[in-house]
Design a protein around this motif. Structure first.
Motif, mmCIF file in Angstrom:
data_model
loop_
_atom_site.group_PDB
_atom_site.id
_atom_site.type_symbol
_atom_site.label_atom_id
_atom_site.label_comp_id
_atom_site.label_asym_id
_atom_site.label_seq_id
_atom_site.Cartn_x
_atom_site.Cartn_y
_atom_site.Cartn_z
ATOM 1 N N PRO A 185 0.896 -1.312 -0.098
ATOM 2 C CA PRO A 185 -0.080 -0.059 0.150
ATOM 3 C C PRO A 185 0.794 1.240 0.106
ATOM 4 N N LYS A 186 0.365 2.419 -0.503
ATOM 5 C CA LYS A 186 1.222 3.639 -0.678
ATOM 6 C C LYS A 186 1.314 4.281 1.020
ATOM 7 N N SER A 187 0.469 3.787 1.661
ATOM 8 C CA SER A 187 0.520 4.389 2.978
ATOM 9 C C SER A 187 1.708 4.315 3.657
ATOM 10 N N THR A 188 2.635 3.151 3.110
ATOM 11 C CA THR A 188 4.241 3.199 3.791
ATOM 12 C C THR A 188 4.744 4.393 3.244
ATOM 13 N N GLU A 189 4.616 5.028 2.246
ATOM 14 C CA GLU A 189 5.411 6.189 2.011
ATOM 15 C C GLU A 189 6.825 5.930 1.837
ATOM 16 N N LEU A 190 7.141 4.607 1.136
ATOM 17 C CA LEU A 190 8.488 4.432 0.610
ATOM 18 C C LEU A 190 8.909 5.173 -0.769
ATOM 19 N N LYS A 191 10.056 5.215 -0.577
ATOM 20 C CA LYS A 191 10.780 5.546 -1.910
ATOM 21 C C LYS A 191 10.529 4.744 -3.019
ATOM 22 N N THR A 192 9.948 5.298 -4.226
ATOM 23 C CA THR A 192 9.615 4.517 -5.152
ATOM 24 C C THR A 192 10.738 4.267 -6.279
ATOM 25 N N VAL A 193 11.202 3.058 -6.594
ATOM 26 C CA VAL A 193 12.052 2.914 -7.897
ATOM 27 C C VAL A 193 11.356 2.070 -8.848
ATOM 28 N N GLN A 194 12.075 2.261 -9.997
ATOM 29 C CA GLN A 194 11.384 1.525 -11.244
ATOM 30 C C GLN A 194 12.065 0.053 -11.181
ATOM 31 N N SER A 195 13.231 -0.075 -10.776
ATOM 32 C CA SER A 195 14.018 -1.344 -10.986
ATOM 33 C C SER A 195 15.145 -1.288 -9.888
ATOM 34 N N PHE A 196 15.475 -2.581 -9.479
ATOM 35 C CA PHE A 196 16.611 -2.693 -8.488
ATOM 36 C C PHE A 196 17.296 -3.797 -8.789
ATOM 37 N N SER A 197 18.417 -4.139 -8.164
ATOM 38 C CA SER A 197 19.139 -5.268 -8.124
ATOM 39 C C SER A 197 20.354 -5.478 -7.318
ATOM 40 N N ASP A 198 20.869 -6.811 -7.163
ATOM 41 C CA ASP A 198 22.291 -7.001 -6.392
ATOM 42 C C ASP A 198 23.050 -7.999 -7.251
ATOM 43 N N LYS A 199 24.026 -8.765 -6.697
ATOM 44 C CA LYS A 199 24.446 -9.956 -7.696
ATOM 45 C C LYS A 199 23.808 -10.935 -8.003
ATOM 46 N N THR A 200 22.404 -11.164 -7.134
ATOM 47 C CA THR A 200 21.720 -12.277 -7.168
ATOM 48 C C THR A 200 20.508 -12.179 -7.692
ATOM 49 N N LEU A 201 19.695 -11.275 -7.228
ATOM 50 C CA LEU A 201 18.527 -10.774 -7.340
ATOM 51 C C LEU A 201 18.146 -9.649 -8.365
ATOM 52 N N HIS A 202 17.075 -9.579 -8.913
ATOM 53 C CA HIS A 202 16.585 -8.379 -9.441
ATOM 54 C C HIS A 202 15.262 -8.202 -9.378
ATOM 55 N N GLY A 203 14.636 -6.925 -9.421
ATOM 56 C CA GLY A 203 13.300 -6.652 -9.294
ATOM 57 C C GLY A 203 12.709 -5.374 -9.952
ATOM 58 N N MET A 204 11.382 -5.313 -10.015
ATOM 59 C CA MET A 204 10.768 -4.119 -10.769
ATOM 60 C C MET A 204 9.500 -3.715 -9.878
ATOM 61 N N VAL A 205 9.183 -2.549 -9.974
ATOM 62 C CA VAL A 205 8.211 -2.028 -9.215
ATOM 63 C C VAL A 205 7.045 -1.299 -10.207
ATOM 64 N N ASN A 210 -3.379 2.870 -5.752
ATOM 65 C CA ASN A 210 -3.057 3.187 -4.098
ATOM 66 C C ASN A 210 -2.269 2.237 -3.730
ATOM 67 N N ALA A 211 -1.141 1.606 -4.574
ATOM 68 C CA ALA A 211 -0.339 0.778 -3.982
ATOM 69 C C ALA A 211 0.649 0.315 -5.071
ATOM 70 N N SER A 212 1.625 -0.272 -4.783
ATOM 71 C CA SER A 212 2.830 -0.679 -5.719
ATOM 72 C C SER A 212 2.718 -2.188 -5.726
ATOM 73 N N LEU A 213 3.075 -2.716 -6.922
ATOM 74 C CA LEU A 213 3.278 -4.108 -7.232
ATOM 75 C C LEU A 213 4.790 -4.076 -7.206
ATOM 76 N N VAL A 214 5.174 -5.132 -6.609
ATOM 77 C CA VAL A 214 6.909 -5.295 -6.410
ATOM 78 C C VAL A 214 7.045 -6.791 -6.885
ATOM 79 N N VAL A 215 7.883 -7.056 -7.963
ATOM 80 C CA VAL A 215 8.172 -8.367 -8.375
ATOM 81 C C VAL A 215 10.006 -8.484 -8.218
ATOM 82 N N VAL A 216 10.393 -9.949 -7.584
ATOM 83 C CA VAL A 216 11.591 -9.908 -7.267
ATOM 84 C C VAL A 216 11.975 -11.492 -7.590
ATOM 85 N N GLY A 217 12.946 -11.713 -8.436
ATOM 86 C CA GLY A 217 13.419 -12.921 -8.804
ATOM 87 C C GLY A 217 14.776 -13.005 -9.219
ATOM 88 N N GLU A 218 15.427 -14.103 -9.237
ATOM 89 C CA GLU A 218 16.637 -14.640 -9.667
ATOM 90 C C GLU A 218 17.066 -13.981 -11.012
#
Length: 238
Positions: A185-205, A210-218
């Protein structure tokens, strides 16, 4: 054995089968009725306590404990960050709301990665095979539903995301590994990003109403297709 001792022993242990107790129970109809009533009551209690343990209960309890621990860790970290920010603000004479500042600097992507890593020991081997009805019952809190299953779903439940309730769903990806899906839910007021990753996982937002859909996978998983499928099939009131 007198009647008082008979009642005392029967109330203390209804399953007592001593000869003295049985003789007193047979002595008159009043004692026999009390003895029979106590046996029936004991049978009902045993049946009520004989509950079959659901499959996967231990794993779900451990996962819930992990959620609680994560939430407590996040809150402790948040209080520490606010305390540091307050000291800086006082020194510089700032009047900005420190709590609002702390929330705005939180990164939704980094928090998603942390969430996945913390729960990975409990979700990696889970396959609860939730039905479409179960998934939609969880999604109802966020004003959304699916007309059909979006793929192979192995787990769905509520979770703590930045100290606020969110939905966590785990699906099997095209390459066979787990894909973690969050409805935040957007009530969390988190900083929104379009994509993110580290050495193992990557994700998209993907922002919703009134919310955000976050997907994280290898890294090997084409999460863009999963995100597209989810947004296309998700009936949104959110």
């Amino acid at each position: 054995m007198d009647e008082l001792e008979f009642r005392r022993q029967l109330y203390t242990n209804p399953r007592n089968r001593s000869e003295a107790l049985l003789q007193e129970a047979r002595r008159n109809n009043k004692n026999k009725k009390l003895y029979d009533d106590m046996q029936q009551l004991e049978n009902k209690l045993e049946q009520a306590l004989n509950v079959e343990v659901p499959d996967g209960l231990a794993e779900r309890l451990m996962l819930r404990q992990s959620f609680d621990d994560s939430r407590q860790q996040y809150r402790r970290k948040s209080r520490w960050q606010v305390a540091i920010a307050a000291s800086i603000a006082f020194a510089l004479g700032l009047s900005t709301s420190l709590f609002h500042w702390q929330q705005q600097t939180a990164d939704m992507g980094q928090l998603a990665l942390q969430h996945v890593y913390e729960e990975m020991p409990y979700t990696s081997g889970v396959d609860e095979q939730p039905s479409l009805q179960t998934i939609n019952a969880k999604l109802a809190r966020y004003g959304a539903s699916f007309e059909q299953l979006p793929g192979k779903v192995v787990y769905v439940n509520h979770c703590a995301y930045a100290g606020s309730p969110a939905l966590h769903m785990v699906m099997k990806g095209k390459m066979g590994s787990n894909i973690n899906v969050f409805v935040v839910p957007k009530s969390t007021e988190l900083k929104t990003v379009q994509s993110f990753s580290d050495k193992t996982l990557h994700g998209m937002v993907e922002p919703l109403a009134n919310a955000s859909l976050v997907v994280v996978g290898e890294m090997k998983e084409p999460i863009e297709k999963t995100l597209h499928t989810l947004t296309a099939e998700l009936n949104q009131a959110i």
